[in-house]
Design a protein around this motif. Structure first.
Motif, PDB file in Angstrom:
ATOM      1  N   ILE A 155      60.751 -21.654  48.213  1.00 37.08           N
ATOM      2  CA  ILE A 155      60.869 -22.871  47.408  1.00 37.08           C
ATOM      3  C   ILE A 155      60.255 -23.997  48.221  1.00 37.08           C
ATOM      4  O   ILE A 155      60.702 -24.281  49.333  1.00 37.08           O
ATOM      5  N   VAL A 156      59.211 -24.605  47.692  1.00 36.66           N
ATOM      6  CA  VAL A 156      58.461 -25.559  48.502  1.00 36.66           C
ATOM      7  C   VAL A 156      58.999 -26.984  48.419  1.00 36.66           C
ATOM      8  O   VAL A 156      58.576 -27.842  49.178  1.00 36.66           O
ATOM      9  N   ARG A 184      57.286 -40.773  40.501  1.00 37.02           N
ATOM     10  CA  ARG A 184      58.362 -41.667  40.086  1.00 37.02           C
ATOM     11  C   ARG A 184      58.097 -43.052  40.647  1.00 37.02           C
ATOM     12  O   ARG A 184      57.212 -43.226  41.479  1.00 37.02           O
ATOM     13  N   GLN A 185      58.897 -44.017  40.195  1.00 37.51           N
ATOM     14  CA  GLN A 185      58.489 -45.405  40.404  1.00 37.51           C
ATOM     15  C   GLN A 185      58.904 -45.978  41.748  1.00 37.51           C
ATOM     16  O   GLN A 185      58.539 -47.093  42.081  1.00 37.51           O
ATOM     17  N   SER A 186      59.719 -45.250  42.473  1.00 35.92           N
ATOM     18  CA  SER A 186      60.106 -45.716  43.799  1.00 35.92           C
ATOM     19  C   SER A 186      60.449 -44.490  44.632  1.00 35.92           C
ATOM     20  O   SER A 186      60.733 -43.421  44.104  1.00 35.92           O
ATOM     21  N   TYR A 187      60.446 -44.659  45.941  1.00 29.71           N
ATOM     22  CA  TYR A 187      60.858 -43.598  46.851  1.00 29.71           C
ATOM     23  C   TYR A 187      60.062 -42.316  46.594  1.00 29.71           C
ATOM     24  O   TYR A 187      60.606 -41.260  46.353  1.00 29.71           O
ATOM     25  N   GLU A 188      58.758 -42.446  46.598  1.00 32.32           N
ATOM     26  CA  GLU A 188      57.922 -41.271  46.401  1.00 32.32           C
ATOM     27  C   GLU A 188      56.540 -41.551  46.990  1.00 32.32           C
ATOM     28  O   GLU A 188      56.049 -42.683  46.967  1.00 32.32           O
ATOM     29  N   ILE A 222      59.965 -25.741  42.602  1.00 30.45           N
ATOM     30  CA  ILE A 222      58.671 -25.075  42.667  1.00 30.45           C
ATOM     31  C   ILE A 222      58.728 -23.927  43.675  1.00 30.45           C
ATOM     32  O   ILE A 222      59.105 -24.128  44.834  1.00 30.45           O
ATOM     33  N   ARG A 227      61.602 -30.315  38.815  1.00 28.67           N
ATOM     34  CA  ARG A 227      61.167 -28.918  38.793  1.00 28.67           C
ATOM     35  C   ARG A 227      61.310 -28.328  40.183  1.00 28.67           C
ATOM     36  O   ARG A 227      60.889 -28.925  41.169  1.00 28.67           O
ATOM     37  N   ARG A 254      53.801 -34.883  54.782  1.00 27.07           N
ATOM     38  CA  ARG A 254      54.879 -34.355  53.941  1.00 27.07           C
ATOM     39  C   ARG A 254      54.582 -32.941  53.463  1.00 27.07           C
ATOM     40  O   ARG A 254      55.329 -32.421  52.625  1.00 27.07           O
ATOM     41  N   LEU A 310      60.332 -35.396  35.688  1.00 27.99           N
ATOM     42  CA  LEU A 310      60.324 -35.274  37.139  1.00 27.99           C
ATOM     43  C   LEU A 310      60.774 -33.925  37.692  1.00 27.99           C
ATOM     44  O   LEU A 310      60.174 -33.404  38.636  1.00 27.99           O
ATOM     45  N   PRO A 361      54.880 -29.414  52.573  1.00 30.61           N
ATOM     46  CA  PRO A 361      56.129 -28.636  52.652  1.00 30.61           C
ATOM     47  C   PRO A 361      56.030 -27.460  53.613  1.00 30.61           C
ATOM     48  O   PRO A 361      57.046 -27.015  54.149  1.00 30.61           O
ATOM     49  N   TYR A 362      54.831 -26.975  53.822  1.00 31.82           N
ATOM     50  CA  TYR A 362      54.680 -25.819  54.720  1.00 31.82           C
ATOM     51  C   TYR A 362      54.751 -26.261  56.182  1.00 31.82           C
ATOM     52  O   TYR A 362      55.113 -25.485  57.048  1.00 31.82           O
ATOM     53  N   ASP A 375      63.299 -45.852  37.768  1.00 37.23           N
ATOM     54  CA  ASP A 375      62.857 -45.035  36.630  1.00 37.23           C
ATOM     55  C   ASP A 375      63.774 -45.182  35.419  1.00 37.23           C
ATOM     56  O   ASP A 375      63.468 -44.645  34.363  1.00 37.23           O
ATOM     57  N   LEU A 385      62.170 -34.215  42.644  1.00 37.74           N
ATOM     58  CA  LEU A 385      62.330 -35.605  42.215  1.00 37.74           C
ATOM     59  C   LEU A 385      63.373 -35.740  41.115  1.00 37.74           C
ATOM     60  O   LEU A 385      63.278 -35.085  40.085  1.00 37.74           O
ATOM     61  N   VAL A 386      64.355 -36.578  41.363  1.00 36.87           N
ATOM     62  CA  VAL A 386      65.286 -37.003  40.318  1.00 36.87           C
ATOM     63  C   VAL A 386      65.009 -38.493  40.077  1.00 36.87           C
ATOM     64  O   VAL A 386      64.426 -39.157  40.929  1.00 36.87           O
ATOM     65  N   ASP A 406      64.295 -30.160  48.864  1.00 34.76           N
ATOM     66  CA  ASP A 406      64.961 -31.347  49.400  1.00 34.76           C
ATOM     67  C   ASP A 406      64.811 -32.489  48.400  1.00 34.76           C
ATOM     68  O   ASP A 406      63.983 -32.420  47.490  1.00 34.76           O
ATOM     69  N   LEU A 407      65.600 -33.519  48.583  1.00 35.20           N
ATOM     70  CA  LEU A 407      65.614 -34.591  47.584  1.00 35.20           C
ATOM     71  C   LEU A 407      64.459 -35.567  47.745  1.00 35.20           C
ATOM     72  O   LEU A 407      64.318 -36.494  46.946  1.00 35.20           O
ATOM     73  N   ALA A 408      63.630 -35.389  48.768  1.00 39.18           N
ATOM     74  CA  ALA A 408      62.419 -36.203  48.855  1.00 39.18           C
ATOM     75  C   ALA A 408      61.319 -35.610  47.982  1.00 39.18           C
ATOM     76  O   ALA A 408      60.426 -36.329  47.542  1.00 39.18           O
ATOM     77  N   VAL A 462      65.098 -42.327  40.137  1.00 40.47           N
ATOM     78  CA  VAL A 462      65.713 -43.377  40.943  1.00 40.47           C
ATOM     79  C   VAL A 462      65.945 -44.576  40.013  1.00 40.47           C
ATOM     80  O   VAL A 462      65.506 -44.569  38.866  1.00 40.47           O
TER      81      VAL A 462
END
Lengths: 727, 330
Positions: free
Chosen positions: A653-654, B232-236, A645, A643, B116, A641, B118-119, A668, A662-663, A657-659, A665
């Motif tokens: 950095i695009v 990922r499996q949730s919150y994405e 970017i 990186r 969403r 997950l 980013p720009y 996972d 990806l770390v 933020d934590l949305a 959850v």
């Protein structure tokens, strides 16, 4: 007899404070009259500031001051190699000139009476730049001169090897992304500076602030009792710490500065991106003969950050020939920093992937291949290992994980749309020990206070130190309080590199041993004591009571002893000074992973993981397990997950933020299990520990990557492994 | 964040009056407040509509459903009528955001959700949606998450909603109340592709308020489901997703409703796929043949080329899953 505290599965002694919100993190400390600062970051990655228009911000109600290089005082910025500042280069000097070195660099700070006004004000500061084209992409950028290592003639040996492999692996930049953002509160009382900071090293931050402001070390006090996760990001005093102190001095009031989540991506360090080319040679039976490592990693234009990415290539496997080059690539970015298992994580990913590739090439089981290359000594320096139980890790891990069920052929197990695979990888982390001190005070109530200027970013320093002290003093755990996180306390090394328990724990042990002996001496020399005349070596302390070891009925409590002597307290200073070791000492681990890969949609699901560790004595099993699980979760992130970017057109950095960074959850994270081989390493340090926080993260990502290969037959040589790489 | 005033209204008339004066409607606040913090949105007046009587789910004559605009995502997902009639809606909702966000965010707000990209979300980057005429940093930037369908030379941002994809598949209508009274617009017409005006995302008139989303009646039994492919499996958010609803009679597909998410600038209906399904008997070959048309007209950018193949496979997979529910695949 009381049970021993060391080795007992205690819950965190500070757990209640944390879950009830009473633990004070950096931004939580009250400071009378505190005002708020918000940083304005540069919107270009390279160039010069041509104008700073602060009129709109300054006119805002509540704004006290807008500070930039135009009005900031010149600061001393004395050289300071002792706070994890890189040896080469010059640290970023905030508001000292008009030069922009990376995007997000602080170019101004707005100080206001409320956080809202400061934040609004920061959005109104207009900064103009003479921008230049930045260079932020590791790929293709020129590198500095390499650090090298060689034994034997690796190029020749690879060239003449029966089996040769050559691969290039890439790993993404990763940010620490702890829950607590970095925050600083700074207050001047005349010429004395007090700082509440998120840091893993109050002493390091103290030294840095003294150097930056050109004041005596004794004029700076840094306080940090709780850290809401760090993974290394708190090992340096970042520019915002200086900015908070500078702003406090300029407005004459305490200043609180909290970085936003977005600012953390440029305001603190990160694990640098790597390009790592590996060539290896072996014989047909899988005996390695040589490896050639050519390594490139990003760093900033102003500091040459380096980490220990070379050790694994020199010591993990036996082979006569090794050559390594390690080049850093200066870019228009902020400086990286240590992140959990720094260097080792990257090297283990590459080496453990490559060994897996070799095993597949030769048709040898990956564990068997590793066994065939297990060294008898540390081949980088000829030293014997104090303990190296990696073979046991393999045996226990294979048994407990069910490795024998793994079909040798990749892509041979399918459940519906899912391909199933198993992988494993080894990891090692050299045990780090540094001088440390701890003060121990036993009071008239028979309770002890132990203090050291260390930190607890989550592994449980509070708890493990309490356990060590309780046993050494012969007290119950509840009769011992351990305090940390104040630069006025006895000195300790940085809370990183898995050295805290080894170093600080040994100092605590020493201080408590001394105090216990002092009390015993006092008793046996005291005619009024029931222990009078007993050989001190025959006296034991348990549950706060000194007694003859062979005759527990004969003795007295600490309280009675101190009361009779009219002593309010006994006090000692514990010391730990690691000597020259004749041994090579490291913690070892083997991580196993089972994954499922949706063969059509490219999705990877980790089904279960197991880590088996040879880390010496485990002081605090419950927290050790937590740390191992956290290390595995972090490895899932790195593998699949995480990186950071960068848009290389302008250095933005695009996903700051934590949305979008990806770390893992909870969904996972599957069933995780940790096993610690029982035992201790008496050569490592007086308490027999080898360090844990790093080794549990090293080898996780390659175990997953190897499992993905086993599931799919496809080798992805880049982290994180994305869906598109598997389609 | 910029200063703003806040007012809470208790009835529809009060809301419309405040809206007419230029107020921005605030419901769950899970998106608008975020964007205000980043200075992307800078409303001067927030009109809190959370107390309005728009929180009901009711059955309509003929077997449709009317979901009030202020129904929380979690409530809609759990509602027995939704679960019974349109599992695709429940599944889309449950695969969205996090439990905390689903407890706050509303159905109306979900449709109004902004991209969403980013720009778009970083005010220092060029974005035509945020600042018309400024250019689009995403087209030549990191555009892995961006649209392969419906983009223009001005914008390729995806609509991020999951449930809107289910709504699009089911051909839902959006009920609006404005100064000129009530009206109803097909969701397909309500959400606008960027064209030359990417800043205009919905066909709402100034001051108009969403009161409900209505799912029309569909023949029963209708088998439906939502598949979301994500990192990922949730919150994405979705890389790709597929909402599929099938009605079979005597083993033949009589109705097929299919839409895709994560790939379009708006929820992307797939009529070419639907046409290939109708009148046919389910089979692996049929799913594959129909799904082959899922990416018709796709124009990939540098980093999202993989979505073409991934979209086809996502649709194929979900056709099979729903097809199996609907009576099995031969």
């Amino acid at each position: 007899m009381s049970r021993r505290a060391v080795g007992a599965p205690l819950s965190r002694v500070d757990g209640r404070l944390k879950v009830t919100g009473q633990a004070k993190y950096a931004a939580d400390h009250p400071a009378d009259g505190v005002v708020h600062a918000v940083i304005v970051g540069s919107t270009v990655s390279r160039g010069r500031i041509t104008a700073v228009d602060t009129r709109a911000a300054s006119a805002l109600s509540g704004v006290l001051k807008v500070i930039s290089h135009r009005n900031a005082p010149r600061l001393a910025y004395h050289r300071n190699p002792s706070s994890n500042n890189p040896e080469t280069g010059e640290r970023l000097r905030v508001f000292q000139d008009d030069r922009v070195r990376f995007r997000g660099q602080p170019v101004a700070v707005v100080v206001a009476t409320t956080p809202e006004a400061a934040r609004h004000g920061a959005s109104l500061v207009v900064v103009r730049y003479d921008a230049e084209q930045p260079s932020t992409d590791l790929a293709g950028a020129p590198a500095s001169a390499p650090v090298t290592y060689a034994r034997g003639d690796a190029d020749l040996a690879v060239g003449s090897a029966a089996v040769r492999l050559e691969m290039t692996y890439r790993t993404a930049r990763n940010h620490h992304n702890a829950m607590e953002p970095h925050a600083t509160i700074a207050r001047w009382d005349g010429g004395r500076l007090t700082v509440w900071d998120k840091t893993q090293w109050v002493v390091g931050t103290q030294r840095e602030l003294a150097a930056v402001f050109g004041v005596e070390l004794s004029a700076v006090r840094v306080i940090s009792p709780f850290v809401g996760g760090a993974f290394g990001s708190g090992l340096r005093a970042w520019p915002h710490v200086t900015i908070a102190a500078l702003a406090a001095r300029m407005v004459g009031r305490p200043v609180k500065l909290v970085l936003t989540r977005g600012q953390l991506y440029s305001g603190t360090g990160y694990r640098p991106a790597y390009e790592y080319r590996l060539r290896l040679g072996s014989d047909r039976r899988g005996r390695l003969t040589a490896m050639v490592h050519d390594i490139r990693a990003e760093t900033s234009s102003y500091e040459d950050f380096r980490e220990n990415v070379l050790a694994a290539g020199q010591t993990l496997y036996s082979m006569p020939h090794v050559r390594q080059t390690y080049r850093t690539v200066p870019l228009d970015v902020n400086t990286p920093l240590y992140m959990r298992g720094p260097g080792h994580v990257t090297a283990a990913y590459v080496i453990e992937s490559a060994v897996d590739e070799l095993a597949h090439e030769l048709g040898i089981d990956p564990i068997e291949l590793r066994r065939r290359n297990e060294p008898a000594e540390d081949e980088s320096n000829g030293m014997p290992f104090s303990t190296r139980r990696l073979r046991e890790c393999y045996t226990v891990g294979a048994r407990e994980f069910g490795w024998e069920r793994r079909a040798p052929e990749p892509r041979s197990t399918r459940r519906g749309d899912w391909l199933i695979g198993m992988g494993m990888a080894a990891g090692a982390h050299g045990t780090v020990r540094n001088p440390a001190q701890a003060r121990v005070v036993l009071d008239a109530r028979g309770t002890a206070l132990v203090e050291a200027a260390t930190s607890d970013m989550g592994p449980g320093t509070y708890t493990s130190m309490t356990q060590i002290a309780a046993d050494a003093l012969g007290l119950a755990v509840r009769a011992v309080e351990f305090r940390l996180g104040d630069s006025g306390m006895p000195r300790t090394p940085a809370h990183g590199a898995s050295q805290t328990t080894a170093s600080v724990g040994s100092a605590v042990q020493d201080g408590c041993d001394k105090l216990r002996r002092q009390a015993i001496e006092l008793a046996v020399g005291d005619r009024r004591s029931p222990l009078h005349g007993v050989d001190a070596r025959h006296v034991t302390v348990s549950a706060g009571r000194l007694h003859v070891t062979a005759d527990p009925a004969r003795g007295e409590t600490y309280q009675r002893l101190l009361a009779r002597h009219g002593r309010a307290r006994l006090e000692t200073l514990g010391l730990f000074e690691p000597g020259e070791s004749r041994f090579s000492t490291a913690a070892y681990g083997a991580t196993f992973a089972e994954v499922a890969v949706d063969h059509r949609l490219g999705l990877v699901r980790v089904l279960r993981m197991l880590g088996v560790y040879d880390a010496g004595r485990i002081i605090s099993p419950k927290l050790a397990e937590s740390q191992a699980l956290g290390g595995m979760v972090g490895g899932i992130g790195a593998a699949l997950l995480e990186r950071t970017i960068t848009d290389h057109r302008d250095g933005m950095i695009v996903n700051a933020d934590l949305a979008s960074y990806l770390v893992p959850v909870n969904a996972d994270v599957p069933d995780l299990r940790a096993i610690f081989l029982e035992g201790a390493d008496p050569e490592a340090d007086p308490i027999g520990v080898k360090g844990l926080g790093e080794v549990v993260h090293i080898g996780v990502a390659p175990a997953i990557a190897n499992a993905v290969f086993h599931a799919t037959g496809r080798r992805v040589r880049e982290l994180p492994i994305t869906a598109e790489a598997l389609l | 964040m910029h200063p703003f005033s806040y007012t809470k209204v208790s009835d529809l008339a009060g809301a419309l009056a405040a809206g007419r004066r230029g107020g921005r409607y605030l419901a769950g606040g899970t998106m608008l407040v975020d964007l205000m913090r980043e200075s992307v949105e800078r409303p001067s007046v927030l009109v809190d509509i959370s107390a309005l009587p728009l929180g009901e789910i009711t059955a309509t004559a003929g077997g449709g459903l009317r979901i009030g605009a202020l129904v929380r995502m979690a409530e809609a997902a759990a509602h027995p009528s939704v679960r019974a009639a349109f599992p695709v809606i429940s599944q889309a909702l449950e695969s969205s955001a996090s439990a905390q966000l689903r407890n706050m965010a509303t159905i109306g707000g979900n449709i109004m959700q902004r991209t969403r990209c980013p720009y778009f979300r970083d005010v220092t980057a060029a974005c035509n949606k945020r600042e018309p005429g400024a250019g689009c940093a995403a087209l030549g930037g990191f555009n892995r998450a961006h649209a392969i369908l419906g983009a223009s030379e001005h914008c390729a941002a995806t609509h991020p909603s999951d449930v809107a994809v289910a709504f699009a598949a089911l051909e839902a209508n959006v009920h609006l109340l404005g100064p000129d009274g009530e009206r109803s617009v097909a969701l397909a017409d309500f959400l606008l592709p960027p064209g030359g005006t990417p800043q205009r995302e919905q066909a709402a008139r100034p001051g108009e308020l969403i009161t409900a989303v209505e799912i029309p009646a569909h023949p029963r039994p209708l088998r439906s489901g939502y598949l979301k492919v994500r990192d990922r499996q949730s919150y994405e958010f979705a890389l790709t997703s597929a909402a599929v609803a099938l009605h079979l009679r005597d083993g033949v597909i009589h109705q097929a409703k299919v839409a895709a998410g994560g790939v379009g600038t708006v929820p992307w209906k797939l009529p070419a796929v639907e046409r290939l399904l109708i009148g046919e008997r389910p089979s692996q070959a049929l799913w594959a043949e129909a799904a082959e048309r899922a990416a018709d007209g796709a124009r990939p950018l540098e980093h999202n080329r993989f979505k073409i193949e991934l979209l086809k496979r996502t649709v194929e997979r979900q056709l099979r899953v729903v097809g199996d529910l609907a009576g099995g695949t031969a």
